[in-house]
Scaffold this motif. Sequence first.
Motif, short mmCIF file in Angstrom:
data_model
loop_
_atom_site.label_atom_id
_atom_site.label_comp_id
_atom_site.label_asym_id
_atom_site.label_seq_id
_atom_site.Cartn_x
_atom_site.Cartn_y
_atom_site.Cartn_z
N GLY A 99 0.80 -1.22 0.00
CA GLY A 99 0.00 0.00 0.00
C GLY A 99 0.83 1.26 0.00
N VAL A 100 0.20 2.33 -0.48
CA VAL A 100 0.84 3.64 -0.55
C VAL A 100 -0.06 4.63 0.19
N LEU A 101 0.52 5.35 1.14
CA LEU A 101 -0.27 6.25 1.96
C LEU A 101 0.26 7.67 1.85
N ASN A 102 -0.62 8.61 1.49
CA ASN A 102 -0.22 10.00 1.38
C ASN A 102 -0.94 10.81 2.46
N ASP A 103 -0.58 12.06 2.59
CA ASP A 103 -1.24 13.01 3.50
C ASP A 103 -1.36 12.43 4.91
N GLU A 104 -2.62 12.39 5.41
CA GLU A 104 -2.82 11.85 6.76
C GLU A 104 -3.53 10.51 6.71
N ALA A 105 -3.39 9.83 5.59
CA ALA A 105 -4.09 8.55 5.42
C ALA A 105 -3.52 7.51 6.38
N ARG A 106 -4.37 6.54 6.69
CA ARG A 106 -3.98 5.47 7.62
C ARG A 106 -4.38 4.13 7.05
N ALA A 107 -3.54 3.15 7.25
CA ALA A 107 -3.93 1.81 6.83
C ALA A 107 -3.61 0.82 7.93
N VAL A 108 -4.39 -0.24 7.92
CA VAL A 108 -4.22 -1.31 8.90
C VAL A 108 -4.13 -2.61 8.13
N PHE A 109 -3.17 -3.43 8.49
CA PHE A 109 -3.15 -4.80 7.95
C PHE A 109 -3.05 -5.75 9.13
N GLN A 110 -4.06 -6.58 9.28
CA GLN A 110 -4.01 -7.62 10.31
C GLN A 110 -4.13 -8.95 9.60
#
Lengths: 450, 249
Positions: free
Chosen positions: A322-333
């Motif tokens: 994944g690619v996250l810009n700005d204030e984006a958030r990602a979760v991988f469980q």
Amino acid sequence: MPKQPTAVDSFPQQFAEVKFDLPGSGLAWLDDRREAGIETFNALGLPTPRLEAWKYTRLQSLEDTQFRSARADDANAVVDLIPAVLPADPERPRLVFVNGFLRRDLSMTGGLPDGATVECLTETLERDTGWVETHMGGAIENDEHALLALNTAMMSSGVVIHIRPDVIVSKPIEILFMTGLTDVPVAYHPRNLIVMDEGSQATLVKHYVGAGVGAYLTNTVTEISVGPGAVLHHYRVQEEDLGATHLKSEHVRIGRDGTYDSFALAIGGRLSRTETFARLEGEGSHCQLNGAYMMRGREHCDNTTVIEHMVPNTTCREVFKGVLNDEARAVFQGRIVVHKDAQHTDGYQLSKALLLSDRAEMDAKPELEIYADDVKCSHGATTGQIDEASLFYLRSRGIPQALARNLLIQSFLGEALDEISSTEVRKAMMDKIVHWLPAHCFLADEWRDG
Amino acid sequence: MLEIKNLHASVAGVEILRGVDLVVNAGEIHAIMGPNGSGKSTLCYVIAGRDGYEVTSGEILYKGQDLTELEPEERAAEGVFLAFQYPVEIPGVPNTTFLKEALNAIRRHRGESELDAMECVKLVREKTKEFGIPDDMLKRPVNVGFSGGEKKRNEILQMAVLNPALAVLDETDSGLDIDALKIVADGVNALQSPECATLVITHYQRLLDHIVPDFVHVLANGRIRRSGGKELALELEENGYADFGEAAE
Ligand SMILES: Nc1ncnc2c1ncn2[C@@H]1O[C@H](COP(=O)(O)OP(=O)(O)OP(=O)(O)O)[C@@H](O)[C@H]1O
Ligand SMILES: [Mg+2]
């Protein structure tokens, strides 16, 4: 000040209002399941970060938005252009749902071989309610799950796919779920049911796409059963609006020598969470759960997967990038469970995130739970920035910084896209990625098409 | 073409270049030799404009213009090329795509029309034949899995395609077998013209048998300690850098 009613409070009330209009209303077995669903939902309440599995994802938007249940007239939204992933082809079926209702005028049903059914749940309930009663719930292991229970109570029409023994559907089946263009935020709960009989094969492309600007909630449940020796390629594109809340759970069971191969691309949605529960129940079965996500602004994207190896000689492979810009958030469980009898399990898991901004955030939680002694399982999780040396190398050859960054992002996601076996779908996904990229860029066509 | 005056530069707060003076005129080939860690690659990166290589004082003029004001891509477009000592691997980006993007970016900057895929492939094929680069190396991702020598050849291929005015080669000879060395040298010589200049960094006289320099400089401890003709290289080969140690400061 009196407390504003929230979605949580209003779902039971909505259920009471709409239950007689829901698909299959009046069928005793289904009415019972719906009532049981709303009871479970009331007892559990919406998941909160106090639950271990929901530690990193808070359903804030459900707490502060008032949704109305989607109604039949919401389906009449004007659709000028069908945002399909694949080019139109009369030789393959394409179903288009708008705000939870099948739009026959926009759908095509040609090109299917005998023994393959692709229709909406409402139709199946009318045609063969017994079949639905038998199969619905069959792939679900644990129904103590609030969003699943809510879906069961309020389920609207999703897609039903049934491929009979040894039938091979060679062209991809495309299903679009368009949402938006309503006066107030709407909520709906599609239920999809996919049954691949022994030796059958199919490729499915699902596209969840926003058509407006406002908020909405989709809470999807998909049940998939892959019979012995059957193969399902399941591709998804999540391209929801900036105000959208996209929740879904996928429940998959795979029989002897069966293959379930999925790839999910997420490129939009204020809050999204996809939970996949896959069970390898037959020897020689194989499960691939792959994906890529690109988030910007304050978007939040959660991929939670549980793969259970129940029997000996099964394999799984999981690559999420994944690619996250700005204030984006990602979760991988990602949890891989190897049960006691599941000797010779071969499992592989990789999570990689690229942060384009120092305010972006990634939470990765790989978990291996192994109860058998003769297994091969590996996992890795990394989070990093764009490599300075690579960026300088490209720039030193005259490639402007913005384009050089784009090339490196594509290079990064390319590794995940390589997992897609269909060239046609891989190209379509790469196109989506190129359109997401910041700034305009000049990209060699042969590479974009490669 | 290139005028470096009393150049001081730091990396991570450590001063590496401590007053470099160097003038390279069009049509000339200069060689820079010097002990490990003396600042040769640092000088190359400063010329190419790498982030983190901070010019603290002094000047670098290229065609009379202050180079430090330009971004790396602008320098490339103006004709500066650096062949890296350690070329970088870029997975997922095919070599041909990379070359086409670079070439067209430079052409756009110069106000020239872009080349389409066919024209590009034609140009690149001509050069690959010249440098004995197999076609499959073009399809492969940039430098990924290339041997040390293949990476260096790939640098020279890029140079030939981009056709720079000032080529800076940072130890392009190391890791090359004898035949490859010859090919690289031919590539550099083919680029020579009265409008172009070349700066080669090397540790070995053997490259300079093929690329004959007009001037040889010794960089030690962040400064040019000595300059001379091509015979200086032979002398260094004989005596090493003992004369340029701390004591010589
Ligand atoms: N990021 C950095 N932080 C601190 N010191 C650095 C950094 N990069 C380079 N240096 C130091 O700068 C000095 C000069 O390095 P440089 O790479 O320019 O040497 P060189 O002359 O090219 O050597 P070689 O012949 O081995 O290639 C070395 O002492 C090196 O350790
Ligand atoms: Mg060096």
